[in-house]
Motif scaffolding. Structure first.
Motif, short mmCIF file in Angstrom:
data_model
loop_
_atom_site.label_atom_id
_atom_site.label_comp_id
_atom_site.label_asym_id
_atom_site.label_seq_id
_atom_site.Cartn_x
_atom_site.Cartn_y
_atom_site.Cartn_z
N MET A 1 0.85 -1.19 0.00
CA MET A 1 0.00 0.00 0.00
C MET A 1 0.89 1.24 0.00
SD MET A 1 -2.96 1.16 2.74
CE MET A 1 -4.00 -0.25 2.38
N ASN A 2 0.64 2.17 -0.93
CA ASN A 2 1.48 3.37 -0.97
C ASN A 2 1.07 4.35 0.12
OD1 ASN A 2 -0.73 5.03 -1.90
ND2 ASN A 2 -0.40 4.24 -3.97
N VAL A 3 1.85 5.42 0.25
CA VAL A 3 1.66 6.36 1.36
C VAL A 3 0.29 7.04 1.28
CG1 VAL A 3 2.52 8.48 2.40
CG2 VAL A 3 4.13 6.75 1.59
N VAL A 4 -0.11 7.47 0.09
CA VAL A 4 -1.40 8.15 -0.08
C VAL A 4 -2.55 7.23 0.30
CG1 VAL A 4 -2.95 9.25 -1.73
CG2 VAL A 4 -0.49 9.72 -1.83
N ALA A 5 -2.49 6.00 -0.18
CA ALA A 5 -3.54 5.04 0.13
C ALA A 5 -3.58 4.73 1.62
CB ALA A 5 -3.34 3.76 -0.67
N GLU A 6 -2.40 4.63 2.22
CA GLU A 6 -2.31 4.38 3.66
C GLU A 6 -2.93 5.53 4.44
OE1 GLU A 6 -0.94 2.19 7.09
OE2 GLU A 6 -0.90 1.63 4.97
N PHE A 7 -2.65 6.76 4.01
CA PHE A 7 -3.18 7.93 4.69
C PHE A 7 -4.70 7.99 4.56
CE2 PHE A 7 -4.11 12.60 4.70
CZ PHE A 7 -3.77 12.83 6.03
N ARG A 8 -5.21 7.69 3.37
CA ARG A 8 -6.66 7.68 3.16
C ARG A 8 -7.32 6.61 4.03
NH1 ARG A 8 -7.01 8.11 -3.47
NH2 ARG A 8 -6.61 10.37 -3.63
N ALA A 9 -6.71 5.45 4.13
CA ALA A 9 -7.26 4.38 4.95
C ALA A 9 -7.28 4.78 6.41
CB ALA A 9 -6.44 3.10 4.77
N PHE A 10 -6.23 5.48 6.84
CA PHE A 10 -6.17 5.96 8.23
C PHE A 10 -7.30 6.94 8.51
CE2 PHE A 10 -4.88 9.53 10.92
CZ PHE A 10 -4.74 8.87 12.14
N LEU A 11 -7.48 7.94 7.63
CA LEU A 11 -8.53 8.94 7.82
C LEU A 11 -9.92 8.30 7.80
CD1 LEU A 11 -7.29 11.97 5.69
CD2 LEU A 11 -7.12 11.64 8.16
N ARG A 12 -10.11 7.33 6.94
CA ARG A 12 -11.41 6.65 6.86
C ARG A 12 -11.69 5.90 8.16
NH1 ARG A 12 -10.71 4.80 2.29
NH2 ARG A 12 -9.81 2.77 2.83
N ALA A 13 -10.68 5.23 8.68
CA ALA A 13 -10.86 4.47 9.92
C ALA A 13 -11.01 5.38 11.13
CB ALA A 13 -9.67 3.53 10.13
N ALA A 14 -10.29 6.50 11.14
CA ALA A 14 -10.30 7.38 12.31
C ALA A 14 -11.46 8.36 12.34
CB ALA A 14 -8.97 8.14 12.36
N LEU A 15 -11.94 8.77 11.15
CA LEU A 15 -12.89 9.88 11.11
C LEU A 15 -14.17 9.62 10.32
CD1 LEU A 15 -10.38 12.82 10.50
CD2 LEU A 15 -11.39 12.12 12.68
N VAL A 16 -14.28 8.48 9.65
CA VAL A 16 -15.43 8.27 8.76
C VAL A 16 -16.29 7.07 9.14
CG1 VAL A 16 -16.16 7.86 6.38
CG2 VAL A 16 -14.20 9.36 6.84
N THR A 17 -15.68 5.90 9.25
CA THR A 17 -16.45 4.65 9.42
C THR A 17 -16.68 4.34 10.89
OG1 THR A 17 -15.40 3.80 7.41
CG2 THR A 17 -16.58 2.22 8.81
N PRO A 18 -17.92 4.41 11.37
CA PRO A 18 -18.19 4.18 12.80
C PRO A 18 -17.90 2.74 13.22
CG PRO A 18 -20.03 5.32 11.75
CD PRO A 18 -19.14 4.82 10.65
#
Length: 240
Positions: free
Chosen positions: A1-18
């Motif tokens: 997983m590249n850095v951008v994809a990793e960052f997006r996954a982090f934001l989704r887990a931390a701030l989007v998906t309950p």
């Protein structure tokens, strides 16, 4: 997983998906929570407006800010049950307490504000009100101000992302708690502080929505606020 994809996954887990949870209460308990939250908000806003207008070095500042923390925390616990919440694990196969993600979000917010300080330091009309607020740490006791920062940071999250968030109801809780938090901060009369409250409040409100509790918002808030307390004064001084 590249850095951008990793960052997006982090934001989704931390701030989007309950994270799945089951927090329910009776209609009577919900009404009681709303009444307690409303009374606490009025009292807290008045004390905050008074505390932030006290001259740096005046010992009344310490008493007022500890009293404010007592109001936020007392109102939060009186309103009803509060939950710590849980966060997604990195692998996505389970959940854990919201600590590591929250530390990362706090550091990201701090880095963003440090970049903003590069601009603020060169504009007197923006810099001077912030410097006056930071004078409480310069003129008074820095360890005591740091303790106040921790105590009030925890108390604010207990109330705004704990009691008030639960009192608003799920549909508009993120928007309402963020706006109310910014409006209460406006009592200080410092525009940049209101902007900071809006941005930080929005991030921790999304955390509250995802995790279902107050632990994540507390960790993020303290990471950001303590970082600002110790890093912002030398940055502003160096660039002014």
């Amino acid at each position: 997983m590249n850095v951008v994809a990793e960052f997006r996954a982090f934001l989704r887990a931390a701030l989007v998906t309950p994270v799945e949870r089951y927090h329910t209460e009776s209609d009577a308990a919900f009404r009681r929570r709303r009444v307690v939250a409303a009374v606490t908000l009025v009292i807290g806003a008045v004390i905050l407006a008074f505390a932030l207008r006290i001259e740096p070095g005046d010992p009344r500042f310490y008493g007022a800010t500890f009293a404010l923390a007592g109001v936020w925390a007392g109102g939060a616990f009186l309103s009803g049950p509060l939950h710590l919440g849980r966060a997604h694990t990195r692998g996505g196969s389970g959940s854990s307490r919201a600590v590591v993600q929250s530390l990362a979000l706090g550091v990201m917010l701090l880095a963003l504000f440090m970049v903003g300080a590069l601009v603020v330091a060169r504009i007197p009309v923006l810099r001077e009100p912030v410097q006056e607020l930071l004078d409480h740490a310069r003129v008074g006791s820095l360890p005591l101000v740091a303790l106040i920062t921790v105590v009030n940071g925890i108390a604010e999250e207990l109330y705004f992302r704990g009691a008030l968030y639960a009192a608003v109801g799920r549909r508009h809780a993120v928007a309402v708690t963020t706006v109310v938090y910014a409006l209460v901060t406006a009592a200080a009369g410092i525009p940049l502080l209101v902007l900071a409250a809006a941005l930080v409040g929005l991030v921790v409100a999304f955390q509250r929505r995802v995790t279902g509790g107050i632990l994540g918002p507390i960790v993020t808030h303290l990471t950001w606020s303590l970082g600002m307390l110790f890093l912002l004064p030398p940055v502003l001084d160096a660039l002014s």
